[in-house]
Motif scaffolding. Sequence first.
Motif, PDB file in Angstrom:
ATOM      1  N   SER A  11      -7.486  10.034  -0.136  1.00 38.40           N
ATOM      2  CA  SER A  11      -8.912  10.070  -0.352  1.00 38.40           C
ATOM      3  C   SER A  11      -9.591   8.759  -0.096  1.00 38.40           C
ATOM      4  O   SER A  11      -9.039   7.846   0.485  1.00 38.40           O
ATOM      5  N   TYR A  46     -10.198  14.248  -4.467  1.00 37.38           N
ATOM      6  CA  TYR A  46     -10.449  13.170  -3.508  1.00 37.38           C
ATOM      7  C   TYR A  46     -11.935  13.002  -3.192  1.00 37.38           C
ATOM      8  O   TYR A  46     -12.318  12.771  -2.049  1.00 37.38           O
ATOM      9  N   TYR A 146      -4.871  12.088   6.335  1.00 35.87           N
ATOM     10  CA  TYR A 146      -5.464  11.556   5.116  1.00 35.87           C
ATOM     11  C   TYR A 146      -6.976  11.767   5.180  1.00 35.87           C
ATOM     12  O   TYR A 146      -7.618  11.380   6.162  1.00 35.87           O
ATOM     13  N   ALA A 148     -10.890  11.880   2.970  1.00 36.14           N
ATOM     14  CA  ALA A 148     -11.728  11.568   1.820  1.00 36.14           C
ATOM     15  C   ALA A 148     -12.951  12.467   1.852  1.00 36.14           C
ATOM     16  O   ALA A 148     -13.390  12.875   2.930  1.00 36.14           O
TER      17      ALA A 148
END
Length: 257
Positions: A11, A46, A146, A148
């Motif tokens: 996040s 997140y 990954y 966010a």
Amino acid sequence: MRRHATVAAFSAVLAVAALAAPAAGAAQDDSGTRFWNIDVNHDRDYTVGVEAALKRTFSVSATVTDPSGVRSVSYELRHDDGAKVRGLMVGSSHCVRLNDTTSFCEALVTADPSVNLRSNALAGLWVITPVAVDGDGNVTRGDGAYFARIKRTTYISQTIATPQQVQKGKNVTVKAQMTVASWENRKNVPLIGHQVALQYRKGTSGPFTTLKKLNTDRNGWVSATVKATADGTYRYDFAGTSLTVATPGSADFVDVK
């Protein structure tokens, strides 16, 4: 050095500070730096909510392992449309050595509508790339999936239920206004055409039950009429979206005679 990807949701890292660049000519190897136990803002989803004109500082941390130890860890954050990077931010961590191969690395980063979130179009998913420099000066970029969720904060005004005293079976009108942070305007603006839930709770404690769902008007207002059944409280609840933070409204009590 091999680029290692950890398949875990990662996040948000926002920062105004520049990323500490790896040393010039840093070698690459096959040591396989790994990133574990990633935590952002202590939020399971997140998510980081950012207000219209206020800076938001939050933490991001990870446990990082490399056979030669960990010298430093940085986090790159970008927002793009698939063809062009629209936003780019970076942040550097402070690392605490746990043993010869492992360190805990945490950064305090800042989201600022006046600096790195000047457009409302930047709300939504941001891609995160952690960058580690090991004890030998080699660099690993975590090129995994990954993400966010950087969202605009939302607000529901004080719920107004009228009349405050009503006979059983008569109508009660419940109103409230929704607003959302505008990073572009640096103020909150009406949230238009979004669904909210009118909820009721008998008495003054216990869970709320959804009575109906309806959309906000062009000024962000929502109004509904229901039959009074018993003393209780009414409120509106907004579930949020991929771009906006969820929020419950304050409740208003109605005395039923």
